[in-house]
Design a protein around this motif. Structure first.
Motif, PDB file in Angstrom:
ATOM      1  N   THR B 131       0.832  -1.207   0.000  1.00 34.46           N
ATOM      2  CA  THR B 131       0.000   0.000   0.000  1.00 34.46           C
ATOM      3  C   THR B 131       0.869   1.262   0.000  1.00 34.46           C
ATOM      4  N   ILE B 132       2.059   1.178   0.613  1.00 32.83           N
ATOM      5  CA  ILE B 132       2.983   2.313   0.504  1.00 32.83           C
ATOM      6  C   ILE B 132       3.319   2.534  -0.966  1.00 32.83           C
ATOM      7  N   ALA B 133       3.652   1.433  -1.642  1.00 37.00           N
ATOM      8  CA  ALA B 133       3.995   1.534  -3.065  1.00 37.00           C
ATOM      9  C   ALA B 133       2.841   2.154  -3.834  1.00 37.00           C
ATOM     10  N   ALA B 134       1.635   1.689  -3.549  1.00 36.56           N
ATOM     11  CA  ALA B 134       0.475   2.207  -4.268  1.00 36.56           C
ATOM     12  C   ALA B 134       0.324   3.702  -4.030  1.00 36.56           C
ATOM     13  N   SER B 135       0.591   4.169  -2.792  1.00 32.98           N
ATOM     14  CA  SER B 135       0.415   5.609  -2.569  1.00 32.98           C
ATOM     15  C   SER B 135       1.418   6.424  -3.365  1.00 32.98           C
ATOM     16  N   PHE B 136       2.653   5.921  -3.471  1.00 34.78           N
ATOM     17  CA  PHE B 136       3.621   6.688  -4.247  1.00 34.78           C
ATOM     18  C   PHE B 136       3.262   6.683  -5.729  1.00 34.78           C
ATOM     19  N   ILE B 137       2.711   5.565  -6.192  1.00 34.81           N
ATOM     20  CA  ILE B 137       2.323   5.507  -7.600  1.00 34.81           C
ATOM     21  C   ILE B 137       1.157   6.473  -7.856  1.00 34.81           C
ATOM     22  N   LEU B 138       0.195   6.517  -6.917  1.00 31.01           N
ATOM     23  CA  LEU B 138      -0.925   7.449  -7.074  1.00 31.01           C
ATOM     24  C   LEU B 138      -0.424   8.898  -7.063  1.00 31.01           C
ATOM     25  N   HIS B 139       0.510   9.192  -6.179  1.00 33.66           N
ATOM     26  CA  HIS B 139       1.083  10.534  -6.124  1.00 33.66           C
ATOM     27  C   HIS B 139       1.680  10.904  -7.471  1.00 33.66           C
ATOM     28  N   PHE B 140       2.391   9.952  -8.042  1.00 38.07           N
ATOM     29  CA  PHE B 140       2.995  10.155  -9.362  1.00 38.07           C
ATOM     30  C   PHE B 140       1.913  10.503 -10.386  1.00 38.07           C
ATOM     31  N   VAL B 141       0.791   9.779 -10.321  1.00 40.54           N
ATOM     32  CA  VAL B 141      -0.303  10.031 -11.259  1.00 40.54           C
ATOM     33  C   VAL B 141      -0.832  11.454 -11.077  1.00 40.54           C
ATOM     34  N   PHE B 142      -1.019  11.876  -9.819  1.00 40.50           N
ATOM     35  CA  PHE B 142      -1.567  13.214  -9.568  1.00 40.50           C
ATOM     36  C   PHE B 142      -0.634  14.299 -10.121  1.00 40.50           C
ATOM     37  N   VAL B 143       0.669  14.073  -9.985  1.00 42.32           N
ATOM     38  CA  VAL B 143       1.610  15.089 -10.449  1.00 42.32           C
ATOM     39  C   VAL B 143       1.661  15.126 -11.973  1.00 42.32           C
ATOM     40  N   ASN B 144       1.594  13.949 -12.595  1.00 41.83           N
ATOM     41  CA  ASN B 144       1.915  13.889 -14.013  1.00 41.83           C
ATOM     42  C   ASN B 144       0.725  13.821 -14.955  1.00 41.83           C
ATOM     43  N   TRP B 145      -0.483  13.532 -14.455  1.00 44.50           N
ATOM     44  CA  TRP B 145      -1.636  13.544 -15.338  1.00 44.50           C
ATOM     45  C   TRP B 145      -2.135  14.984 -15.424  1.00 44.50           C
ATOM     46  N   GLN B 146      -1.311  15.807 -16.062  1.00 48.35           N
ATOM     47  CA  GLN B 146      -1.530  17.251 -16.041  1.00 48.35           C
ATOM     48  C   GLN B 146      -2.910  17.642 -16.549  1.00 48.35           C
ATOM     49  N   SER B 147      -3.347  17.012 -17.649  1.00 49.70           N
ATOM     50  CA  SER B 147      -4.582  17.446 -18.278  1.00 49.70           C
ATOM     51  C   SER B 147      -5.765  17.309 -17.318  1.00 49.70           C
ATOM     52  N   LEU B 148      -5.693  16.362 -16.414  1.00 50.10           N
ATOM     53  CA  LEU B 148      -6.823  16.159 -15.499  1.00 50.10           C
ATOM     54  C   LEU B 148      -6.600  16.856 -14.161  1.00 50.10           C
ATOM     55  N   THR B 149      -5.378  16.732 -13.619  1.00 50.93           N
ATOM     56  CA  THR B 149      -5.152  17.179 -12.248  1.00 50.93           C
ATOM     57  C   THR B 149      -4.474  18.538 -12.179  1.00 50.93           C
ATOM     58  N   ASN B 150      -4.107  19.090 -13.329  1.00 49.88           N
ATOM     59  CA  ASN B 150      -3.399  20.365 -13.366  1.00 49.88           C
ATOM     60  C   ASN B 150      -2.048  20.284 -12.651  1.00 49.88           C
ATOM     61  N   GLY B 151      -1.476  19.080 -12.605  1.00 50.41           N
ATOM     62  CA  GLY B 151      -0.109  18.904 -12.109  1.00 50.41           C
ATOM     63  C   GLY B 151       0.118  19.419 -10.703  1.00 50.41           C
ATOM     64  N   PRO B 152       1.361  19.869 -10.444  1.00 51.45           N
ATOM     65  CA  PRO B 152       1.716  20.243  -9.070  1.00 51.45           C
ATOM     66  C   PRO B 152       0.922  21.432  -8.537  1.00 51.45           C
ATOM     67  N   SER B 153       0.412  22.302  -9.419  1.00 56.10           N
ATOM     68  CA  SER B 153      -0.295  23.466  -8.870  1.00 56.10           C
ATOM     69  C   SER B 153      -1.718  23.123  -8.434  1.00 56.10           C
ATOM     70  N   GLY B 154      -2.231  21.988  -8.862  1.00 59.16           N
ATOM     71  CA  GLY B 154      -3.494  21.500  -8.306  1.00 59.16           C
ATOM     72  C   GLY B 154      -4.720  22.213  -8.847  1.00 59.16           C
ATOM     73  N   ILE B 155      -5.856  21.934  -8.202  1.00 65.39           N
ATOM     74  CA  ILE B 155      -7.150  22.450  -8.651  1.00 65.39           C
ATOM     75  C   ILE B 155      -7.768  23.254  -7.514  1.00 65.39           C
ATOM     76  N   SER B 156      -8.285  24.442  -7.857  1.00 68.35           N
ATOM     77  CA  SER B 156      -9.037  25.208  -6.858  1.00 68.35           C
ATOM     78  C   SER B 156     -10.523  24.984  -7.076  1.00 68.35           C
ATOM     79  N   LEU B 157     -11.274  24.981  -5.991  1.00 72.18           N
ATOM     80  CA  LEU B 157     -12.710  24.729  -6.083  1.00 72.18           C
ATOM     81  C   LEU B 157     -13.497  25.965  -5.694  1.00 72.18           C
ATOM     82  N   GLU B 158     -14.644  26.109  -6.367  1.00 70.85           N
ATOM     83  CA  GLU B 158     -15.646  27.072  -5.903  1.00 70.85           C
ATOM     84  C   GLU B 158     -16.288  26.506  -4.648  1.00 70.85           C
ATOM     85  N   PRO B 159     -16.880  27.360  -3.799  1.00 71.55           N
ATOM     86  CA  PRO B 159     -17.615  26.815  -2.659  1.00 71.55           C
ATOM     87  C   PRO B 159     -18.747  25.922  -3.150  1.00 71.55           C
ATOM     88  N   ALA B 160     -19.004  24.866  -2.393  1.00 68.05           N
ATOM     89  CA  ALA B 160     -20.061  23.943  -2.783  1.00 68.05           C
ATOM     90  C   ALA B 160     -21.419  24.596  -2.570  1.00 68.05           C
TER      91      ALA B 160
END
Lengths: 294, 347, 277
Positions: B131-160
């Motif tokens: 599960t440690i391995a899986a978390s690092f792999i998921l982290h990698f996905v969040f950083v590098n799937w730029q088109s979806l996650t906007n990379g390291p700068s992340g996504i800002s949300l409007e209030p719900a």
């Protein structure tokens, strides 16, 4: 030799060098696991502590390297002894996971203490190794990496010999096989536990000095231990040979992935290998299979 | 001293709360939760929301680790999957609040099952390391799937918005988060009154015997992963609405250790343990802040000491509880309960 | 849910062989357990009795041979599937779940026959609720009273004395809606009184539930008292089977247990078994 091949060779050598460091750190895991069946994640933080102890002795007190290095290694051993006696031994008989979490907590305590003592900023260790570049033919090899490889080449066989021939090593293997039986044969099992922790932590501290000399020290440098943990899982938790080969393989793969795919692929490749290894050989390439009984 | 708890029917003996005392305590808790937002100032209300989110996540991890015995160091990564799901849905699709949370839970459950697949071959610490391995792999996905996650700068949300009402302040969010978490805790408590919960505990205590008694191990291990990550996903979704920005660094690896520590300190394998552990571990760093502020006139640069002191205390709590009180705070509470049950007769 | 006990099943083992590496634990073992009978599997330590049990309950895969249950070949079925079919077993070294109460341990036995899914369980609503309460009622009426464990139902199993733990294991096996009960040393480690209690419970199960029972047991007194049929294993082979009285008188059985006292005969026997392997 073409430039590409030259470059590839240099990258590979550097990878094998950091692989050698991984192997030494992995040895600390293996030694402690073999004797006590504990995966000691605090090895990572002992490694960090080793770097800082050397820093304190060499930069703080101005001691020469040949005194500071043994001091730091002995310091690591002492921490190991205190930890084993203080918190690990009371956990005897608890589940492996509880003990593992104790070592995780210990790691956190050690990181906090290091931050309190030395601050959070990264530091460089005083130079104690030669800086003369080494050339094998045309291939450049960083002297520090060469030293790491040389140390691994001495330490790993030394461990193998100790396990095989030294009385303490034999006692350790007996304890690893069957604690109760070893105890009833007159082996001082608690003594073996202490010994394993002392030697394991001293080894980790030594690895920390080498790692610090190459990349500098910081309270967060224990992350290196996670890669070493991958090494022992891939190689087999109770196998010295597995630590050596696993370390070299992971070091090489990380270097190649980092160079040819990009730095961000380093960790993900390592952990990808880990998952594949777990699915194919759950107890590692050289580890002992655990048999389940009803 | 309690003499007896006589029951008229089996269904009343199977109920979650079986005595008047338990009902009374539950009533007091409900009242306190109702009154809290009117009594607390902004800072404490912020903490109350954070605690609520952490209780939801810790309860989820407790199902997997405390009750099923599968140690996971991937809880933070699972929460991140939920948070990103909510963020992406809100940014790109604009679906409603509750739908987003449920979608976060569902997607995270699927990811959880994938991460749990190595339990086909390995268990114990090996699984934890997977599960440690899986978390690092998921982290990698969040950083590098730029088109979806906007990379390291992340996504800002409007209030719900919740049925038209915007959830802009912590006061609003409190009224949504607390019922959701209460339902999740109730669900977990219910689970362990049924065959599924029993199967989980059986797997934790003796997996091989459980199989011979009719429990398909892999299916139930994966189910545990699914339910646990469903909880993590919803908690992550609430987290996203709470902080309104999701980046790959929002859920560092240490957060996974935090949740494991929370259930260890609270008490693994008890619903109460997950709750008190999460509350305690969330509040301790804040208490330390007060302590450091209080000490600042006397200690030079006390401010810089806060973070290391927190790190030390965090580790010391894990070690201390495992060594001296391995059943956690829930066991201490039970001990106090027993004391009063037997009072004035006691050993 | 308050239905009658399920019909007893007939178990037949045909030519079963099992080896671990070079060690042959079972060699060409064949016997039958008639529906509704009490059959005892006996033999000296290491004869392969527990291996046989593990094959029957699906924990070990035999290399050769078949296991038939009411004529159906179940050799390839996994342990949980066999449990659902009606194979219910107890364990030599008590396998109760320490984290649960006596009641929950017994309820666990019914797992394979229950249907509620995770969503119903989280809500404790509809089928899940009905199923749980009906199960509780049935266990109370048919099992807890029957085995006289009313006083301990809410206690954690870890705190119980050994004899009672064995009884809770039997209760859990009964909750599995058994068509055949597999009892692995049900009275091992018990004193005379506890043994007699357990023997009575086993006979009562046969009387009231009509369940087929196969047991491994070392207590010869009890085996001879309550069994209808006895199968004797030695070195992984069936050396005798029949009525208790017949088996008791069989010289091969006496020799297996006591040895012939003659080293040459012992060597001969070992050589024979090795050749047979």
């Amino acid at each position: 030799m073409s430039d590409e091949l030259l470059f590839f060779t240099e990258v590979s050598l550097a990878g094998l060098g950091s692989g050698a460091l991984l192997s030494i750190t992995a040895l600390a895991f293996v030694l402690i696991y073999k004797a006590t069946r504990v995966i000691n994640l605090a090895v990572s933080e002992i490694l960090m502590l080793g770097g800082y102890l050397f820093f304190a002795a060499a930069a703080g007190f101005g001691l020469p390297a040949w005194i500071a290095i043994p001091l730091a290694i002995i310091g690591g051993g002492i921490v190991g002894a205190i930890v084993e006696r203080g918190v690990i031994r009371p956990m005897l008989g608890e589940s492996a996971i509880s003990v593992f979490m104790v070592t995780v907590g210990l790691g956190s305590v050690l990181v906090g203490l290091a931050e309190l003592t030395w601050g959070t900023d990264p530091r460089t260790l005083p130079e104690f190794m030669s800086n003369t570049p080494i050339f094998l033919g045309d291939v450049y090899l960083s002297p520090k990496i060469a030293i790491a490889m040389a140390v691994a080449a001495v330490v790993v066989p030394l461990f193998l010999l100790l396990f095989r021939f030294w009385r303490g090593g034999v006692a350790l293997r007996a304890t690893a096989t069957d604690q109760a039986a070893a105890y009833s044969c007159g082996i001082n099992v608690p003594g073996v536990f202490s010994l394993a922790w002392i030697i394991g932590c001293a080894t980790a501290a030594g690895a920390g000095i080498l790692l610090g000399a190459i990349g500098g020290i910081s309270p967060a440098m224990g992350v290196f231990g996670l890669s070493a943990l991958v090494v022992v899982i891939v190689g087999g938790l109770d196998s010295v040979a597995g630590a050596l080969i696993g370390g070299l393989v992971i070091g090489l793969v990380e270097a190649l992935a980092g160079t040819y795919l990009g730095g961000e692929f380093k960790m993900v490749t390592t952990f990808g290998i880990l998952i594949v290894a777990l699915m194919i050989r759950p107890y590692g390439l050289f580890g002992t299979t655990e048999i389940e009984r009803l | 001293m309690r003499i007896a708890t006589a029951k008229q029917s089996y269904s009343s003996d199977e109920a979650l709360l079986r005595t008047n005392t338990q009902w009374a305590w539950m009533g007091i808790l409900a009242l306190a939760l109702l009154a809290a937002p009117f009594l607390l100032d902004g800072y404490w209300l912020y903490l109350a929301c954070l605690v609520t989110i952490n209780v939801a996540s810790a309860t989820g991890l407790n199902i997997l680790t405390g009750f099923t015995g599968l140690v996971s160091l991937g809880q933070a990564a699972f929460m991140a999957v939920g948070a990103y799901t909510v963020a992406v849905l809100q940014r790109d699709v604009g679906t409603p609040f509750l739908f987003n949370l449920l979608a976060a839970g569902a997607l995270t459950a699927i990811v959880g099952v994938l991460v749990g697949l190595p339990s086909l071959r390995v268990k114990g610490l090996y699984l934890a390391i997977a599960t440690i391995a899986a978390s690092f792999i998921l982290h990698f996905v969040f950083v590098n799937w730029q088109s979806l996650t906007n990379g390291p700068s992340g996504i800002s949300l409007e209030p719900a918005t919740f049925f038209g009402a915007p959830l802009t302040s912590n006061f609003h969010l409190y009224w949504v988060f607390v019922p959701i978490t209460a339902l999740m805790v109730l669900g977990a408590a219910n689970l362990f009154r049924t065959r599924i919960g029993r199967a989980f505990i059986a797997i934790r205590d003796r997996d091989i015997s459980a199989e011979v008694l009719g429990i398909p191990l892999l299916r139930y291990k994966l189910l545990s992963f699914a339910i646990s990550s469903f909880y993590a996903g919803i908690a992550g979704g609430m987290w996203a609405y709470f902080f309104r920005v999701v980046t790959p660094e929002s859920f560092p690896f240490i957060t996974s250790i935090f949740f494991l520590a929370a259930i260890i300190v609270g008490g693994m394998g008890t619903i109460l343990g997950g709750i008190v552990g999460a509350v305690f571990m969330t509040l301790v760093p804040e208490l330390l802040r007060f302590l450091v502020e209080w000490a600042s006139p006397f200690v030079p640069n006390a401010g810089t000491l806060l973070s290391p002191v927190r790190t030390v205390v965090f580790g010391a709590l894990i070690v201390g509880f495992l060594v001296f009180e391995p059943q956690g705070m829930a066991e201490i509470i039970q001990r106090i309960r027993r004391f009063f049950h037997l009072w004035p007769f006691r050993k | 849910m308050n239905e009658a006990p399920r019909e007893a099943g007939r178990l037949e083992v045909q030519g079963l062989s099992l080896s671990f590496g070079g060690l042959k634990a079972l060699r060409d073992v064949s016997f039958a357990v008639e529906a509704g009978s009490i059959t005892a599997l006996i033999g000296p330590n290491g004869a392969g009795k527990t291996s046989m049990f593990n094959c029957i309950s699906g924990f070990y895969r035999p290399q050769q041979g078949r296991i038939l249950f009411d004529g159906e070949n179940v050799t390839a079925r996994h342990a949980p599937a066999r449990a659902k079919l009606g194979f219910a077993r107890t364990f030599q070294n008590i396998a109760l779940f320490r984290g649960m109460t006596v009641l929950d341990n017994i309820k666990l036995g019914r797992h394979a026959h229950m249907k509620s899914n995770a969503l119903q369980a989280l809500a404790y609503w509809g089928a899940a609720r009905r199923e749980e309460i009906a199960l509780r009622e049935e266990i109370e009426k048919r099992i807890i009273d029957f085995l006289e464990i009313n006083h301990i139902r809410h206690m954690p199993v870890g705190s119980l004395p050994y004899g009672l733990q064995k009884r809770v294991e039997l209760a859990r096996a009964l909750a599995m809606k058994p068509r055949i009960l597999l009892l692995d040393e049900p009275v091992a480690g018990m004193n005379r009184e506890e043994t007699e209690d357990m023997a009575r419970f086993i006979l009562d199960v046969k009387e009231e539930w009509g369940t087929t029972i196969l047991m491994v047991e070392h207590d010869m007194g009890m085996v001879m008292d309550i069994s209808d049929h006895v199968v004797v294993l030695n070195f992984g082979q069936v050396i005798a089977q029949g009525l208790p009285s017949e088996v008791q008188a069989d010289p091969r059985v006496v020799e297996a247990y006591l040895g012939s006292g003659d080293p040459a005969a012992l060597m001969k026997r070992i050589n024979e078994t090795q050749e047979a392997a």
